[in-house]
Design a protein around this motif. Structure first.
Motif, PDB file in Angstrom:
ATOM      1  N   PHE A  61       0.843  -1.179   0.000  1.00 10.69           N
ATOM      2  CA  PHE A  61       0.000   0.000   0.000  1.00 10.69           C
ATOM      3  C   PHE A  61       0.885   1.237   0.000  1.00 10.69           C
ATOM      4  N   ASN A  62       0.576   2.190  -0.864  1.00  8.13           N
ATOM      5  CA  ASN A  62       1.273   3.470  -0.876  1.00  8.13           C
ATOM      6  C   ASN A  62       0.224   4.533  -0.587  1.00  8.13           C
ATOM      7  N   ARG A  63       0.222   5.008   0.646  1.00  5.16           N
ATOM      8  CA  ARG A  63      -0.771   6.002   1.046  1.00  5.16           C
ATOM      9  C   ARG A  63      -0.220   7.395   0.809  1.00  5.16           C
ATOM     10  N   PHE A  64      -0.990   8.228   0.126  1.00  4.94           N
ATOM     11  CA  PHE A  64      -0.623   9.614  -0.114  1.00  4.94           C
ATOM     12  C   PHE A  64      -1.415  10.465   0.867  1.00  4.94           C
ATOM     13  N   ILE A  65      -0.697  11.133   1.754  1.00  5.89           N
ATOM     14  CA  ILE A  65      -1.323  11.895   2.828  1.00  5.89           C
ATOM     15  C   ILE A  65      -1.112  13.379   2.548  1.00  5.89           C
ATOM     16  N   ASP A  66      -2.204  14.125   2.490  1.00  4.24           N
ATOM     17  CA  ASP A  66      -2.160  15.547   2.153  1.00  4.24           C
ATOM     18  C   ASP A  66      -1.851  16.380   3.399  1.00  4.24           C
ATOM     19  N   SER A  67      -0.623  16.252   3.886  1.00  4.58           N
ATOM     20  CA  SER A  67      -0.152  17.034   5.031  1.00  4.58           C
ATOM     21  C   SER A  67       1.369  16.908   5.091  1.00  4.58           C
ATOM     22  N   VAL A  68       1.964  17.482   6.117  1.00  2.26           N
ATOM     23  CA  VAL A  68       3.402  17.321   6.332  1.00  2.26           C
ATOM     24  C   VAL A  68       3.609  16.111   7.235  1.00  2.26           C
TER      25      VAL A  68
END
Length: 79
Positions: A61-68
């Protein structure tokens, strides 16, 4: 079948990527030799012909998280 799960977190605002520790996912299949449901009296040579002798490919799984990332957050580099 039992398998490993690999997770990678990608933080879009700082660009950092972190791989989490691999996690073993156990199944309840009595025909998987790695399962806790596998009978203890199942021994070779019959086990090698009737039961799974290997794990599946790992789930990835490659999770893209919209934060720092947490490291940038602690350093006060959040945008």
């Amino acid at each position: 079948m039992c398998h490993w799960r690999r997770v990678r977190n990608t933080y879009s605002q700082c660009g950092h990527v972190f791989d989490l520790a691999d996690e073993m996912i156990r199944c309840d299949d009595r025909y998987c030799k790695f399962s806790s449901s596998h009978p203890t009296n199942c021994v070779p040579p019959s086990c090698t012909t009737t039961c799974w002798q290997y794990r599946q490919f790992p789930q990835q799984f490659n999770r893209f998280i919209d934060s720092v990332c947490p490291g940038c957050t602690q350093q006060g580099q959040g945008r």
